[in-house]
Write an enzyme that holds these catalytic residues in place. Sequence first.
Site, mmCIF file in Angstrom:
data_model
loop_
_atom_site.group_PDB
_atom_site.id
_atom_site.type_symbol
_atom_site.label_atom_id
_atom_site.label_comp_id
_atom_site.label_asym_id
_atom_site.label_seq_id
_atom_site.Cartn_x
_atom_site.Cartn_y
_atom_site.Cartn_z
ATOM 1 N N SER A 1 38.758 -23.580 -34.363
ATOM 2 C CA SER A 1 37.938 -22.827 -33.422
ATOM 3 C C SER A 1 38.711 -22.281 -32.225
ATOM 4 C CB SER A 1 36.750 -23.671 -32.961
ATOM 5 O OG SER A 1 35.720 -22.811 -32.543
ATOM 6 N N ASP B 1 47.234 -11.026 -34.220
ATOM 7 C CA ASP B 1 46.788 -9.639 -34.367
ATOM 8 C C ASP B 1 47.528 -8.700 -33.431
ATOM 9 O OD1 ASP B 1 45.057 -10.424 -36.306
ATOM 10 O OD2 ASP B 1 43.216 -10.022 -35.184
ATOM 11 N N LYS C 1 36.907 -22.486 -38.549
ATOM 12 C CA LYS C 1 35.613 -22.539 -37.865
ATOM 13 C C LYS C 1 35.502 -21.352 -36.920
ATOM 14 C CE LYS C 1 32.638 -25.016 -34.730
ATOM 15 N NZ LYS C 1 32.651 -23.882 -33.777
#
Length: 441
Positions: free
Chosen positions: A298, A309, A323
């Site tokens: 998470s 990214d 998650k």
Amino acid sequence: MVRRLSLLLAGALMGATAMSVVYGSPSSTANAAGSDTYRQLAIFGDIFERVRAQYVTPPEDKMLVESAINGMLTSLDPHSSYLNPEAAKDMRVQTKGEFGGLGIEVTMENELVKVITPIDDTPASRAGVLAGDLISEIDGEEVRGLTLSDAVDKMRGGVNTPIELTILREGATEPIKITVIRDIIKVKAVKYRVEEDVGYMKITSFTEKTFDDLRSAIAAIKKDIPADKLKGYVLDLRLNPGGLLDQAVSVSDAFLDRGEIVSTRGRDPKDVTRFDSRAGDLTDGKPIVVLVNGGSASASEIVAGALQDHRRATVLGTRSFGKGSVQTIIPLAENGALRLTTALYYTPSGTSIQGTGIIPDIKVEQPLPEELLGRDVSRGESDLRGHIKGAAEDDEGSGSAAYVPPDPKDDIQLSYAMDLLRGKKTDPAFPPNPDQAVLNQ
């Protein structure tokens, strides 16, 4: 079926999560209930009264209501739950990075409490509790038949009070009895050290202290290693179960100059919240390698996904927990709270990692020691019963082995990261090219 739910013993139900907190009363309006809903509620009322009147021993009304509420919430997904006043208080304490207890992260497996990992320098680790231990008795009382929350409640207690755990350990011919003295657990959110010309930083959890601890760690590393000698940083997110969403955003922002960090999207397609970075990279653009494994969940996946990214860092290790949901803590009357999944989060490329996880740029498996061979040490959201199925989730699912050697000399993943930063190893994924960032337009 194995049910896994990460908890920090005697702390809040934080575990593998990214949390946001709502102060005051919830303002959203629910859809009006239909007549069939009221008929179902009437059935519930009838059952409630019959249990109160006819069960063999008089039950407590409060216990019945709390159990019914929790049954409703846990049927939604593994991360929604009701926090009674005591649990809500523990949650608030834990997010501050300090709580009372033994210092172990646990799950429920085959009706026993399984130790995922003891936290370093806590009563449990000093007493000899090991990862993979199964707790069969707590102060002589059988764990079988208890819920995980019940077992955690029994292991709570006052500081300096003893508790006896009966441990089933693979390889041991007899149960092992261990006495642990409860204490205040102060979890340092960021641990760091200098490895000659590389700065190593391990984020253990995302509490209110995490960003401040990280900023201090970076400053200390810069002070110890001259800028012209510093090869870069290793950011270790392995075995990090998550924590506060705002801290994940702040940690990501520490390494980024611009652009989106993460977005959250609720049930309404218009309910989209974006979190953007601000100018200023605390590491001055030095190369970064991020370490992840099946214990990275998470909030730690938010950081890894953002840096991946943006091509700010190279992610190395094995597939993360997967998650990708956000839980909102909504205060209720009498100081209880509702922990409700209200949104999914998306990396800057617009990708949901729910049920899939962060796939590392460089896959490096960590060999298991002999005592763990043949045992299931993998962790993943896709293994959780009742989890929200991710848009990109497939049969492969998420997660991987959640193991890190206690001795850095045996840490293959860390050694690989160090060799990349020092130029001893090469890989097309390192260093990443920011011009090739994958961002959602």
